[in-house]
Design a protein around this motif. Sequence first.
Motif, PDB file in Angstrom:
ATOM      1  N   ILE A 495      -3.037  -1.020  -2.576  1.00 45.06           N
ATOM      2  CA  ILE A 495      -3.187  -0.570  -1.187  1.00 45.06           C
ATOM      3  C   ILE A 495      -2.044   0.398  -0.824  1.00 45.06           C
ATOM      4  O   ILE A 495      -2.251   1.365  -0.093  1.00 45.06           O
ATOM      5  N   TYR A 496      -0.828   0.149  -1.379  1.00 50.20           N
ATOM      6  CA  TYR A 496       0.287   1.075  -1.126  1.00 50.20           C
ATOM      7  C   TYR A 496      -0.105   2.484  -1.574  1.00 50.20           C
ATOM      8  O   TYR A 496       0.145   3.469  -0.884  1.00 50.20           O
ATOM      9  N   SER A 497      -0.716   2.530  -2.747  1.00 45.14           N
ATOM     10  CA  SER A 497      -1.099   3.825  -3.305  1.00 45.14           C
ATOM     11  C   SER A 497      -2.052   4.551  -2.357  1.00 45.14           C
ATOM     12  O   SER A 497      -1.944   5.756  -2.131  1.00 45.14           O
ATOM     13  N   MET A 498      -2.978   3.762  -1.776  1.00 49.46           N
ATOM     14  CA  MET A 498      -3.940   4.359  -0.847  1.00 49.46           C
ATOM     15  C   MET A 498      -3.246   4.797   0.444  1.00 49.46           C
ATOM     16  O   MET A 498      -3.584   5.834   1.019  1.00 49.46           O
ATOM     17  N   LEU A 499      -2.288   3.983   0.857  1.00 47.93           N
ATOM     18  CA  LEU A 499      -1.564   4.327   2.094  1.00 47.93           C
ATOM     19  C   LEU A 499      -0.713   5.588   1.892  1.00 47.93           C
ATOM     20  O   LEU A 499      -0.568   6.397   2.817  1.00 47.93           O
ATOM     21  N   VAL A 500      -0.139   5.751   0.695  1.00 44.60           N
ATOM     22  CA  VAL A 500       0.634   6.964   0.391  1.00 44.60           C
ATOM     23  C   VAL A 500      -0.267   8.186   0.601  1.00 44.60           C
ATOM     24  O   VAL A 500       0.094   9.154   1.274  1.00 44.60           O
ATOM     25  N   LYS A 501      -1.476   8.089   0.026  1.00 45.82           N
ATOM     26  CA  LYS A 501      -2.432   9.207   0.094  1.00 45.82           C
ATOM     27  C   LYS A 501      -2.819   9.491   1.563  1.00 45.82           C
ATOM     28  O   LYS A 501      -2.814  10.628   2.019  1.00 45.82           O
ATOM     29  N   LEU A 502      -3.065   8.391   2.278  1.00 46.70           N
ATOM     30  CA  LEU A 502      -3.516   8.492   3.666  1.00 46.70           C
ATOM     31  C   LEU A 502      -2.457   9.163   4.552  1.00 46.70           C
ATOM     32  O   LEU A 502      -2.746  10.095   5.304  1.00 46.70           O
ATOM     33  N   HIS A 503      -1.201   8.667   4.407  1.00 44.37           N
ATOM     34  CA  HIS A 503      -0.120   9.243   5.219  1.00 44.37           C
ATOM     35  C   HIS A 503       0.148  10.687   4.808  1.00 44.37           C
ATOM     36  O   HIS A 503       0.473  11.527   5.644  1.00 44.37           O
ATOM     37  N   GLY A 504       0.018  10.951   3.531  1.00 45.51           N
ATOM     38  CA  GLY A 504       0.203  12.319   3.018  1.00 45.51           C
ATOM     39  C   GLY A 504      -0.802  13.258   3.661  1.00 45.51           C
ATOM     40  O   GLY A 504      -0.454  14.354   4.101  1.00 45.51           O
ATOM     41  N   GLU A 505      -2.058  12.813   3.713  1.00 45.67           N
ATOM     42  CA  GLU A 505      -3.114  13.643   4.298  1.00 45.67           C
ATOM     43  C   GLU A 505      -2.833  13.940   5.775  1.00 45.67           C
ATOM     44  O   GLU A 505      -3.131  15.006   6.287  1.00 45.67           O
TER      45      GLU A 505
END
Length: 534
Positions: A495-505
Motif C-alpha cells: 500500500i505504501y508503494s501505491m501511496l507513493v505513486k498517488l502522492h507523486g501524481e
Amino acid sequence: MNPLRYQFHRASFIFHNHSRSPNFISSTCVCMISTLSVTNLIQDHIRNGNINDARQLFDQNPTCDIVTWNSMITGYIKNNQMQCAHNLFDQMPVRDVVSWNTMMSGLNKTKEPHKLYQFFLQMIRAGVIPNQFTFSTVISGFMNAFDVLVPQLHGLIVHLGLHSNVFVGSALMRGYTRLKDNEALHRVFDDVVVKDVSTWNALVVGYMELGFTVEAQVAFDNMPEVNIISWTTLVNGYIKNRKIDRARSIFDNMPYKNVVTWTAMIKGYVQYDNHIDAIHLFILMLKSGTGPNHFTYSTLLDACAGCSTFLLGNQLHSCILKSGLDREVVVSTALIDMYMKCGDLEAALYVFECMETKNTVSWNSVIGGCARHGLANRALCEFEKMIESGAKPDGVTYVNLLSACMHGGLVKEGERHFNSMGVRYGVKAEMKHYSCMVDLYGKSGELEKAEKLVKDMPFEPDVGVWGALLSACGLHSRYELANGLENLAHDYPTIYSMLVKLHGEKGEWSRAVEMRNKMMETGARKQKAGSRTD
DNA sequence: TTAGGGTTAG
C-alpha cells in the motif's frame, strides 16, 4: 422384486425353518449345484464384459444365491452402470458385508463421498460388521470430504483387530497424511505386519507431503523393493518440495521411466514457470521413444500457454487430433486456454464449439478467455449458455464473469451476478469475488459503493481488495479516501508503494518521499514486473 | 462375490 424370485426366497425361507427330509435335501443339493454353475456362468459373462447376457441369465434363474446377486452388482459397477447396481441392491432380499462393500466401492469410483458416507451409516445401522474391505474403501472414499473421521475409523479398526491389514494400513496412512499427522502416519506404518511396496510408497508420499524430504529419502533407501511408482513418488515429492534440481537428478538416474514419470517431471518445470525446460524435456521424451498421453499433452499445452508459444501449441494440436485425444475434455480445455493465452480467440472458440462434452472448467476457460480479450458481452452470453447446458458454475466461473463485467464497465450486470451467485447456485462469495466487485465499482467511479462493500465484507479484506480500492482512489483523484488507508500499510507494505505513486501524481512530493521512506523501513520491495503473477 | 500407490485443464 421379480415375482418368481420372490417365490423362491419365500420357499427358501420355509425350507430353512422346517425339518429336512432326505428327498428334500437331495433336491436341494441339485439346486445348489445348478446355482453354482449359473453363478460361474454369470461371472464369466461379467469377466468378458457381457453384462446384458449376465443379467439375462440372472433373471432366468430365480434360485440365484447372494454371491450371484453380489456378482451382478459388481458387473454393473465395472460397467459404470451405478444406477442399475443401486436398483439391484435395493431389490436384494438379504444383504451381506460384500453387498455393502461392493456398492461402496462403486460410490468411491464415482467420487460420491456423501452418498458413500450415508451407505456406511446404513450398513452399521443394519447391524452388518465392517471388514478390511469396508475400511480400505471407506477411508479412501472419505478422502477430502470427511478427513476428520479418519481417527474415529482408526479406533473402530483397532477394536475389530483389522489394523495389521496391508490395505487398511495404506488407506489409513493416506488419511493421516491428509490430516498432516506425521506421528500417526508412522505408527500405522509400524502396525502393518506384512508390508508390501504400496505400504512403503504410502510412507514416502506421506513424508514428502508433510515436507520431510530427508525422512522420505531414508524410507525410499530402506525399501526392500522399489517399483516405478516408488521412483515417480520420490521425483514428485521433491518437485512438491520445490527441489526441482534434486528431482531432475533422480529422474536422470532412474533405472526405468514411463509416460507417467516423464509427465511428472515435465509438469514440475511447468509448475515453477520453467516452460522452456519443460518443452526441452518433452523433446527428450519423444526421442526416448515414450509416447505422450492426454496427461502429457495437457501439461505441455499449459507450458505453451505459459510462454505464449503459439507455433508449438498449434503443432501439438495436430498431434492431438491425430492421436484422437481431442476427445479428452481436459486436453480440449487445455487447448482452449492455450489458444486464448496465445491470442487466437477464434481458434479457442472453434475448439470449444467442437467439444462433445463440456464441463465447468471448459466453460470457465471460455468465459475467462473472453473476459481477458475484452469481450464482456460474449463472456456474459457464454455464461447464459453454460447455465442452459446444465453445467454448474463454481467460484472460478464467477471470478471470470465479474472480471468480464469489470473490463466492460458493466456495473449492473456485475451486481446482479454477485448478488445471485450464492442464492441461485450455492457459490459462496470469497475474497477474490469481493476484490473483483471493488475493482468494478472503483473503475466505474462508484467509490462510495466500493468503500461500503469493503466495510460490509464478512471477513477482513486482503491486500488485493485494499489495492483495488486504492487504485480507484488514484484513478478518480479521491486522495482523502486514500489517506485514510495509510494506517493499513503497516500490515500491507504494498500500500505504501501505491501511496507513493498517488502522492507523486498529485504533486505532493514531501508526502511521496515520506511514504517511500516508510516503505523502505518495512523492507518492502517493488514487485518484479511480469505477465504472470500466480 | 468386495479393497490400496505415481502424471492432466480453468
